[in-house]
Design a protein around this motif. Sequence first.
Motif, short mmCIF file in Angstrom:
data_model
loop_
_atom_site.label_atom_id
_atom_site.label_comp_id
_atom_site.label_asym_id
_atom_site.label_seq_id
_atom_site.Cartn_x
_atom_site.Cartn_y
_atom_site.Cartn_z
N TYR A 1 53.66 25.74 -25.10
CA TYR A 1 54.91 24.60 -25.38
C TYR A 1 54.59 23.07 -25.41
CZ TYR A 1 58.72 27.97 -25.36
OH TYR A 1 59.48 29.02 -25.66
N HIS B 1 59.51 20.87 -23.32
CA HIS B 1 60.36 21.68 -23.13
C HIS B 1 61.86 20.94 -23.11
CE1 HIS B 1 57.58 24.54 -21.29
NE2 HIS B 1 58.31 25.37 -21.68
N SER C 1 65.27 33.07 -27.22
CA SER C 1 65.50 31.44 -27.71
C SER C 1 65.89 31.83 -29.19
CB SER C 1 64.13 30.70 -27.57
OG SER C 1 63.18 31.29 -28.01
N SER D 1 63.18 22.79 -27.36
CA SER D 1 61.83 22.84 -26.90
C SER D 1 60.95 22.91 -28.08
CB SER D 1 61.60 23.95 -26.00
OG SER D 1 62.51 23.93 -25.03
N ARG E 1 57.70 24.70 -29.56
CA ARG E 1 56.62 25.62 -29.26
C ARG E 1 55.60 25.95 -30.56
NH1 ARG E 1 56.74 31.32 -30.30
NH2 ARG E 1 58.92 31.25 -31.07
N GLU F 1 63.34 34.45 -31.76
CA GLU F 1 61.91 34.14 -31.32
C GLU F 1 60.93 35.22 -32.01
OE1 GLU F 1 62.30 34.51 -27.34
OE2 GLU F 1 60.39 33.90 -26.84
#
Lengths: 155, 279
Positions: free
Chosen positions: A39, A42, A70, A96, A98, B182
């Motif tokens: 990450y 956040h 997510s 966030s 990633r 995800e």
Amino acid sequence: MPDYDRLLAAHPFFNEFQADYLHQIACLATTVCYERNAYIFHEGDAAEQFYLITRGHVMLETFGVERRGSISIETIEAGEVLGWSWLFAPYRWHFSARTLEEVEVIVLDGVSLRYMCEADPMFGYALLKHMAVIIMQRLQRTRLQLIDMYRADGG
Amino acid sequence: MLVERNDPMLPRWYRIQHRREELANTFTVTLEPQDHEDIPVFDCGQFNMLYVFGVGEIPISISGDPAHPAPLIHTIRAVGNVSNGLQGLKSGALIGVRGPFGTPWPLALAEGKDLLLIAGGLGLAPLRSVMYHVIAHRKAYGRVTLLYGARTPEDMLYRQECEHWRAHLDLDVAVTVDRATESWRGSVGVVTRLIAHALFDPAKTLAFVCGPEVMMRFCAQELEKCRVPGEQIFISMERNMKCAIGFCGHCQYGPFFICKDGPVLPYYQVKDLLRKREI
Ligand SMILES: Cc1cc2nc3c(=O)[nH]c(=O)nc-3n(C[C@H](O)[C@H](O)[C@H](O)COP(=O)(O)OP(=O)(O)OC[C@H]3O[C@@H](n4cnc5c(N)ncnc54)[C@H](O)[C@@H]3O)c2cc1C
Ligand code: FES
């Protein structure tokens, strides 16, 4: 140390900025590498950095609806900029970020950039103008996502 | 008898040889002619009129390999009367086929140039035949890029084939989905965002765009922003059709009959029409 003046001048976001501005910005730059699945920031945290992605893909995501994990919002990749929350109050990340693979970014100190904007309105205008283009592009893309153009009953 | 065979309004009977479920409401059929005679050759981008007994007839692009017109291959999404009728048919069932009709993708014009294929949703079906052709004649083209946008990872058409194309070192394939969870490790965002990241020489590029009209409109605008001239952008239009041979006017779009002047049209010719509502 990387030649940030040159790196910034080559980046689509900054390539129209005057050399003296670029030099000031270069003084705020560092390079950071992230491993896959890390990450960069956040959602909800203080937003104090401006990121220019130089390698790899980053996913913007938000909290999932119950038990769905997510939700991916958009991928940002090399050549693009990441994050504008450092520029606007309340200076908190809305999403966030990633990494989807190994990612390299140039990190600019957003708080100092903000001070530069306040101190030099010409610079502030140039920066905001460029940021507005990015925000507009993202808004257009989000609108297209919302249209849901491939849905079965009207795609 | 000969007169009848050449009558473009008369369907030939084809048997569904095989069907494959692609997505929840999308399937591919392979068809062989009932009379065991040759299947007409087709050009990439052309379509056939598929007729379901007692239900009706709809235009569907040919999504197979133009070098191997037999069997005939169509990928169909069930959205209404006739397409649902087709979905209900099992292997062995008979349907009527007329065609091929319409203008093809201008592949000869693209020779020696970079080729940018942009597909959205089911729009990959008519571009799949282009992929087959380009792979078979790879040296004839410069850089070849396929940008494909789907709704979700589960809605990606020809997923295995996309993976296969991606493995070709001389093809650039980028896929994105509008929404994902995800577990999807690929790109998320509309297909237009892939354009700016693709490598091509705008002055020497031909772009073929196929998908929902709104997607084609925004892609064309993005291509123009990347300095691809409007004359080098081609899109494939859809309109309801009846005769498919330019007689009935059912498919009229401004000055064009999509069945005859299209479906593939240069963007600059329809650019202004695309900006208007309800044409
Ligand atoms: C040149 C050409 C090539 C085509 N190629 C393909 C192809 O390869 N595969 C394929 O599945 N379709 C293709 N189509 C679209 C296909 O012809 C239509 O989906 C079909 O005519 C719908 O007829 P229907 O009787 O099943 O639905 P209808 O009963 O006519 O329509 C039912 C509902 O579906 C909606 N609808 C109609 N068309 C579409 C559409 N295209 N997408 C989403 N919703 C729609 C209508 O607004 C209506 O609400 C092509 C169309 C053209 C003109
Ligand atoms: S469908 Fe009859 S003119 Fe096009």
